[in-house]
Design a protein around this motif. Sequence first.
Motif, PDB file in Angstrom:
ATOM      1  N   GLY A 192       0.854  -1.172   0.000  1.00 53.42           N
ATOM      2  CA  GLY A 192       0.000   0.000   0.000  1.00 53.42           C
ATOM      3  C   GLY A 192       0.893   1.226   0.000  1.00 53.42           C
TER       4      GLY A 192
ATOM      5  N   HIS B  56      -5.436  17.159  -0.328  1.00 50.97           N
ATOM      6  CA  HIS B  56      -6.212  17.317   0.896  1.00 50.97           C
ATOM      7  C   HIS B  56      -6.539  18.790   1.039  1.00 50.97           C
TER       8      HIS B  56
ATOM      9  N   THR C 113       6.396   9.472   1.486  1.00 54.83           N
ATOM     10  CA  THR C 113       5.446   8.462   1.067  1.00 54.83           C
ATOM     11  C   THR C 113       5.317   7.424   2.168  1.00 54.83           C
TER      12      THR C 113
ATOM     13  N   GLU D  53      -2.529   5.418  -3.392  1.00 53.61           N
ATOM     14  CA  GLU D  53      -3.442   6.489  -3.006  1.00 53.61           C
ATOM     15  C   GLU D  53      -2.746   7.821  -3.242  1.00 53.61           C
ATOM     16  N   THR D  54      -3.392   8.682  -4.006  1.00 49.25           N
ATOM     17  CA  THR D  54      -2.889  10.026  -4.219  1.00 49.25           C
ATOM     18  C   THR D  54      -4.075  10.986  -4.158  1.00 49.25           C
ATOM     19  N   GLY D  55      -3.793  12.227  -4.000  1.00 51.69           N
ATOM     20  CA  GLY D  55      -4.870  13.209  -4.004  1.00 51.69           C
ATOM     21  C   GLY D  55      -4.491  14.434  -3.209  1.00 51.69           C
TER      22      GLY D  55
ATOM     23  N   ALA E 262      -1.422  -1.052  -4.149  1.00 52.99           N
ATOM     24  CA  ALA E 262      -2.541  -0.112  -4.057  1.00 52.99           C
ATOM     25  C   ALA E 262      -1.930   1.272  -3.879  1.00 52.99           C
TER      26      ALA E 262
ATOM     27  N   ASP F 161       0.908   5.486  -0.097  1.00 48.85           N
ATOM     28  CA  ASP F 161       0.224   6.770   0.002  1.00 48.85           C
ATOM     29  C   ASP F 161       1.260   7.843  -0.320  1.00 48.85           C
TER      30      ASP F 161
END
Length: 60
Positions: A6, A59, A14, A55-57, A53, A8
């Motif tokens: 996983g 906030h 990271t 995850e980015t984005g 997996a 992020d």
Amino acid sequence: MGHYVGVDVGLRSTSLCIIDEKGKVCPEREVASEIDELAATIRGFAEHVDGVALETGLHG
């Protein structure tokens, strides 16, 4: 034995979490967002990765 990673991704760091096929958390680490450091951390715990997996984005 297979492992799942996983990831992020952040601008500077990271978070990585690697689990084995039985669901046991192997390491959970925060590393610099540099490909060499990410690769070295994953290779240190997993000879073979079965899945990733990501995850980015933003906030906010």
